[in-house]
Design a protein around this motif. Structure first.
Motif, mmCIF file in Angstrom:
data_model
loop_
_atom_site.group_PDB
_atom_site.id
_atom_site.type_symbol
_atom_site.label_atom_id
_atom_site.label_comp_id
_atom_site.label_asym_id
_atom_site.label_seq_id
_atom_site.Cartn_x
_atom_site.Cartn_y
_atom_site.Cartn_z
ATOM 1 N N GLU A 142 0.832 -1.208 0.000
ATOM 2 C CA GLU A 142 0.000 0.000 0.000
ATOM 3 C C GLU A 142 0.863 1.252 0.000
ATOM 4 O OE1 GLU A 142 -4.119 -1.213 2.336
ATOM 5 O OE2 GLU A 142 -2.312 -0.794 3.500
ATOM 6 N N LEU A 143 1.880 1.274 0.839
ATOM 7 C CA LEU A 143 2.750 2.444 0.918
ATOM 8 C C LEU A 143 3.548 2.605 -0.367
ATOM 9 C CD1 LEU A 143 3.968 4.820 2.397
ATOM 10 C CD2 LEU A 143 5.551 3.241 3.539
ATOM 11 N N SER A 144 4.083 1.493 -0.898
ATOM 12 C CA SER A 144 4.862 1.553 -2.126
ATOM 13 C C SER A 144 4.018 2.060 -3.292
ATOM 14 C CB SER A 144 5.429 0.163 -2.451
ATOM 15 O OG SER A 144 6.156 0.185 -3.652
ATOM 16 N N ASP A 145 2.798 1.542 -3.419
ATOM 17 C CA ASP A 145 1.906 1.974 -4.501
ATOM 18 C C ASP A 145 1.550 3.448 -4.370
ATOM 19 O OD1 ASP A 145 1.960 -0.551 -5.547
ATOM 20 O OD2 ASP A 145 -0.005 -1.148 -4.783
ATOM 21 N N GLN A 152 4.378 10.048 -9.566
ATOM 22 C CA GLN A 152 3.772 10.337 -10.866
ATOM 23 C C GLN A 152 3.162 11.733 -10.871
ATOM 24 O OE1 GLN A 152 3.892 8.655 -13.689
ATOM 25 N NE2 GLN A 152 2.660 10.194 -14.752
ATOM 26 N N ALA A 153 2.494 12.093 -9.775
ATOM 27 C CA ALA A 153 1.904 13.427 -9.660
ATOM 28 C C ALA A 153 2.989 14.509 -9.687
ATOM 29 C CB ALA A 153 1.085 13.527 -8.368
ATOM 30 N N ILE A 154 4.093 14.262 -9.000
ATOM 31 C CA ILE A 154 5.203 15.214 -8.989
ATOM 32 C C ILE A 154 5.784 15.363 -10.391
ATOM 33 C CG2 ILE A 154 7.554 15.598 -8.136
ATOM 34 C CD1 ILE A 154 6.681 14.223 -5.524
ATOM 35 N N SER A 155 5.905 14.236 -11.103
ATOM 36 C CA SER A 155 6.427 14.264 -12.466
ATOM 37 C C SER A 155 5.503 15.043 -13.399
ATOM 38 C CB SER A 155 6.608 12.833 -12.984
ATOM 39 O OG SER A 155 7.080 12.821 -14.306
ATOM 40 N N GLU A 156 4.200 14.863 -13.230
ATOM 41 C CA GLU A 156 3.229 15.562 -14.075
ATOM 42 C C GLU A 156 3.237 17.069 -13.832
ATOM 43 O OE1 GLU A 156 -0.469 13.634 -13.316
ATOM 44 O OE2 GLU A 156 0.075 11.823 -14.446
ATOM 45 N N GLU A 157 3.722 17.484 -12.679
ATOM 46 C CA GLU A 157 3.859 18.913 -12.401
ATOM 47 C C GLU A 157 5.147 19.471 -13.021
ATOM 48 O OE1 GLU A 157 1.927 21.026 -11.201
ATOM 49 O OE2 GLU A 157 0.500 20.126 -9.815
ATOM 50 N N GLY A 158 5.931 18.594 -13.650
ATOM 51 C CA GLY A 158 7.140 19.045 -14.321
ATOM 52 C C GLY A 158 8.423 18.826 -13.554
ATOM 53 N N PHE A 159 8.343 18.137 -12.395
ATOM 54 C CA PHE A 159 9.530 17.909 -11.566
ATOM 55 C C PHE A 159 9.927 16.430 -11.674
ATOM 56 C CE2 PHE A 159 7.041 21.321 -9.572
ATOM 57 C CZ PHE A 159 7.950 22.367 -9.695
ATOM 58 N N THR A 160 10.618 16.077 -12.757
ATOM 59 C CA THR A 160 10.969 14.683 -13.012
ATOM 60 C C THR A 160 12.157 14.211 -12.183
ATOM 61 O OG1 THR A 160 12.342 15.375 -14.878
ATOM 62 C CG2 THR A 160 10.054 14.781 -15.359
ATOM 63 N N HIS A 195 5.615 21.020 -2.945
ATOM 64 C CA HIS A 195 4.677 20.907 -1.825
ATOM 65 C C HIS A 195 3.536 21.919 -1.894
ATOM 66 C CE1 HIS A 195 7.881 18.372 -0.285
ATOM 67 N NE2 HIS A 195 7.084 17.968 0.669
ATOM 68 N N ASN A 196 3.662 22.902 -2.759
ATOM 69 C CA ASN A 196 2.586 23.871 -2.972
ATOM 70 C C ASN A 196 1.792 23.590 -4.240
ATOM 71 O OD1 ASN A 196 2.962 25.538 -0.666
ATOM 72 N ND2 ASN A 196 4.722 26.511 -1.656
ATOM 73 N N SER A 197 2.173 22.547 -4.983
ATOM 74 C CA SER A 197 1.475 22.230 -6.232
ATOM 75 C C SER A 197 0.138 21.548 -5.930
ATOM 76 C CB SER A 197 2.341 21.322 -7.108
ATOM 77 O OG SER A 197 2.482 20.036 -6.523
ATOM 78 N N GLU A 198 -0.816 21.721 -6.832
ATOM 79 C CA GLU A 198 -2.156 21.181 -6.612
ATOM 80 C C GLU A 198 -2.162 19.650 -6.630
ATOM 81 O OE1 GLU A 198 -4.746 22.881 -5.656
ATOM 82 O OE2 GLU A 198 -3.407 24.631 -5.667
ATOM 83 N N LYS A 199 -1.385 19.050 -7.527
ATOM 84 C CA LYS A 199 -1.382 17.588 -7.617
ATOM 85 C C LYS A 199 -0.733 16.958 -6.387
ATOM 86 C CE LYS A 199 -1.754 17.115 -12.600
ATOM 87 N NZ LYS A 199 -1.189 16.543 -13.848
ATOM 88 N N TRP A 200 0.324 17.605 -5.874
ATOM 89 C CA TRP A 200 0.937 17.076 -4.654
ATOM 90 C C TRP A 200 -0.042 17.177 -3.489
ATOM 91 C CZ3 TRP A 200 1.955 18.320 0.337
ATOM 92 C CH2 TRP A 200 2.865 17.508 1.022
ATOM 93 N N LYS A 201 -0.722 18.298 -3.387
ATOM 94 C CA LYS A 201 -1.686 18.478 -2.297
ATOM 95 C C LYS A 201 -2.814 17.458 -2.393
ATOM 96 C CE LYS A 201 -0.952 23.454 -1.638
ATOM 97 N NZ LYS A 201 -1.554 24.799 -1.753
#
Length: 227
Positions: A142-145, A152-160, A195-201
């Motif tokens: 569960e934690l790994s997934d 993936q969310a962080i990557s989609e915000e442009g931070f690969t 940490h302020n991005s919408e997808k991370w939140k």
């Protein structure tokens, strides 16, 4: 306090063990006869690789990158586990290669020449470290997934080049923390932006219950690279 000291000594010991896969030998340094640096900057290093018939190298490693065969190339590639793989490529072939360790040899009747473009990874200047025991209500999967979704969310915000990595300390560690999670950030500005991005939140809210259970009994640290 004893528990904290033991786990930090354990992690430090892991970092200092000279494991071949981790402390890779640089081909250009240990075998300049066959590996010549043609170009190098902050992003890439370009190697010209030349072998005469029957010649072989020493065990070394390369990061991910691109390989261009300038000539027909036949060889043998011995890996750290002792296995030997055949190399047989035609001139003009272009390959993407992941990180690798090998001991090459020219197994053909002719000399061969290869260009290898090695990609460099920026060294993160900011990390966060979470040391914890996995709560009974949370499984490792569960934690790994969840962390994969978060990355993936962080990557989609442009931070690969940022994200989280989960580690499990092997063996019987009943008296110590069994898990640690590493957050990797290129710099403090990226940390704040992520940490302020919408997808991370959104992902943080999705995993809030699980993360709160982990945080109830964890050791959390932040570290910055010493220049």
């Amino acid at each position: 306090m004893k528990k904290y000291n033991i786990v930090f000594l354990y992690i430090l010991g892991l970092l200092l063990i000279p494991v071949p896969e981790l402390l890779a030998q640089d081909a250009a340094k240990i075998d300049p006869e066959h590996y010549k640096v043609e170009l190098e900057n902050d992003q890439v290093r370009v190697l010209r690789i030349q072998y005469k018939p029957g010649e072989k190298s020493k065990m070394h490693s390369h990061p991910e990158g691109v390989v261009v065969f300038l000539t027909d190339s036949k060889g043998k590639m011995k890996t750290p586990d002792g296995k030997v793989h055949d190399l047989d490529e035609k001139a003009g072939k272009v390959l993407w290669t992941g990180p690798s360790s090998h001991e090459p040899a020219n197994a053909g009747d002719n000399a061969f020449e290869i260009i290898q473009v090695e990609l460099k990874q920026a060294v993160p200047s900011k990390k966060s470290l979470h040391l914890f025991e996995l709560p009974e209500e949370v499984t490792e999967k569960e934690l790994s997934d969840f962390l994969k979704e978060m990355n993936q969310a962080i990557s989609e915000e442009g931070f690969t080049n940022a994200g989280y990595h989960l580690y499990k300390i092997p063996g019987d560690n009943s008296e110590n923390y069994q898990y640690f999670m590493e957050g990797v950030w290129p710099d403090a500005a990226t940390y704040d932006k992520v940490h302020n991005s919408e997808k991370w939140k959104a992902m943080a809210e999705k995993g809030k219950t699980m993360i709160d259970k982990i945080r109830a009994n964890e050791l959390y640290l932040k570290a910055e690279k010493v220049e």
